[in-house]
Design a protein around this motif. Sequence first.
Motif, PDB file in Angstrom:
ATOM      1  N   CYS A   4     -39.203 -47.514 -15.226  1.00  0.00           N
ATOM      2  CA  CYS A   4     -38.956 -47.326 -13.810  1.00  0.00           C
ATOM      3  C   CYS A   4     -38.945 -45.845 -13.515  1.00  0.00           C
ATOM      4  N   LYS A   6     -37.644 -42.854 -10.569  1.00  0.00           N
ATOM      5  CA  LYS A   6     -36.628 -42.714  -9.536  1.00  0.00           C
ATOM      6  C   LYS A   6     -37.203 -43.149  -8.191  1.00  0.00           C
ATOM      7  N   THR A   7     -36.361 -43.864  -7.426  1.00  0.00           N
ATOM      8  CA  THR A   7     -36.816 -44.342  -6.130  1.00  0.00           C
ATOM      9  C   THR A   7     -37.035 -43.175  -5.173  1.00  0.00           C
ATOM     10  N   LEU A  70     -36.409 -50.504  -3.637  1.00  0.00           N
ATOM     11  CA  LEU A  70     -36.075 -49.640  -4.768  1.00  0.00           C
ATOM     12  C   LEU A  70     -37.100 -49.731  -5.900  1.00  0.00           C
ATOM     13  N   PRO A  73     -36.586 -53.048  -9.584  1.00  0.00           N
ATOM     14  CA  PRO A  73     -36.142 -52.778 -10.961  1.00  0.00           C
ATOM     15  C   PRO A  73     -35.820 -54.045 -11.737  1.00  0.00           C
ATOM     16  N   LEU A 173     -31.061 -50.666 -11.279  1.00  0.00           N
ATOM     17  CA  LEU A 173     -31.815 -49.422 -11.261  1.00  0.00           C
ATOM     18  C   LEU A 173     -31.495 -48.575 -12.492  1.00  0.00           C
ATOM     19  N   CYS A 176     -33.015 -50.152 -15.597  1.00  0.00           N
ATOM     20  CA  CYS A 176     -34.463 -49.985 -15.582  1.00  0.00           C
ATOM     21  C   CYS A 176     -34.853 -48.554 -15.943  1.00  0.00           C
ATOM     22  N   GLN A 177     -34.229 -47.581 -15.291  1.00  0.00           N
ATOM     23  CA  GLN A 177     -34.561 -46.187 -15.558  1.00  0.00           C
ATOM     24  C   GLN A 177     -34.177 -45.754 -16.966  1.00  0.00           C
TER      25      GLN A 177
END
Length: 500
Positions: A4, A6-7, A70, A73, A173, A176-177
């Motif tokens: 992922c 960053k949004t 987002l 994620p 999030l 995922c990141q």
Amino acid sequence: MVSCVKTRMVNPAKLGGGTSEQEQFKMQIVDLNSAHFFLYSRIDYERVDSIPYRSRVFKLDRMRDLLDRLGRPHHHVHVVHVAGTKGKGSTAAMIASVMDNAGYRTGLFTSPHLERIQERFVVAGRACGENKFVDLVAQVEPVVSEMDCEATASSAAETGPTYFEITTAIALLYFCQDEVDLAVMEVGLGGRLDSTNVCLPLVTAITSISLDHTMQLGNTVGEIATEKSGIIKPNVPVVSGVRENVAGSVIETTARHWGAPLLTLGQDFDFEYALDWTSAEMRRPLSRITYREPGAQFRMEDIQVGLPGKHQASNASVAIAVLGQLRKIGWKISNGAIRDGLANLSWPARVEVFDNQPMVVVDGAHNVASIEALIDVLRDIAPHQSRRLIFATSSDKDVDGMLQILLPEFKSIVFTRFLNNPRSVSPERLAQQARNHLENSTFRSLNVEISMRPDPRSTWQLMTEKSGASDLICITGSFFIAAELRQLAREFVTQCQGAV
């Protein structure tokens, strides 16, 4: 694992020119205080008496919309999804601990937190760091603000994302990141309409079903089971620790409807339990279990579980069954990882024992079933000790049901209230309900000393003054009172040990 990014930061001006009305939704997240301010300004159903669970407020469309904005994620994270009236947090923590010990980078999302909100978001056994947490909130805030603007402009009775929806999104999030291998997600409330129910699980689990949150989920175990079995997905294995017949039948019917393979405690797997201690000096109680799957001819003996009680042994057996399903689809989980993960687990405020003189037990039990489980453990670990109770609870709980179990077990009770959540029942009301029971013929022979204090600190001071070295002090009724008194209990134990 798909990574992922960053949004993006969403510009509210896209909604129609950046008017002052829209600008009021913008908030700059620069530190922990501003992150807290943003989150605690949201609708938080952990802090209100009435939860409109069956209204349009509770729906998954808004949660899906939030995650879509987002970058979805939840589509990039392998998940184990855990629901249940009690035991779901402990079971989730057990699964995550074993997976960590198996060499996988594992995320864990649970609620509520005890001391810091970052405790809800755990990777590799560590709570989310302050800087990372602030960064995650900063990523989510503009998306939420955009949704707030759209909800305000809508003619329908719409609201922006709630506190729990936002924290669920932050968890997904983060996982995922951070590119976790697996995330274990605990349901917040119910299951069917819970914001975690947007995940795409590899395995689901339902630990237990009993009466709690009846105003939202239903007045019978069958109705509650229907809500919790809402996490069952087509063709996804489900592990059930439910022994109650009506609830078990609902889960079985739902699993059959979705073609989900079902493993049930007492049929497909089972356990034997014994209480044990970490040392001859009885520093900390724990469980020892034997786990077995009769049909699969699989058996593990003498498994140490770092949490005491038959209810935790049941949770551990559900966790092992879930891990078995992960093994079947290729995850490498050795028996040694299972043993180490369960033995090394530390899970605060779940029959947490501070061995001291007096002994102190902190537990977040807040419904009849969890109070019964707590009393079973206290009878095992302190069968002859004089027991004293500190009790506070929330206004939506079955106070009378809990008091009926607690009153015969304690020499004295101090009723108080927690301060950090407005749902707390007044000490005066709790004391009156207790006295009403003691005037009943069933309890008239009991000689229970009833006291009241307005806050946790004065309650702790009174209790430590009353208690002798051989007594046991139990703190229970809510995770909120456990959180507010746990630090005082730790300080007390440290002072006592330093004075020896």
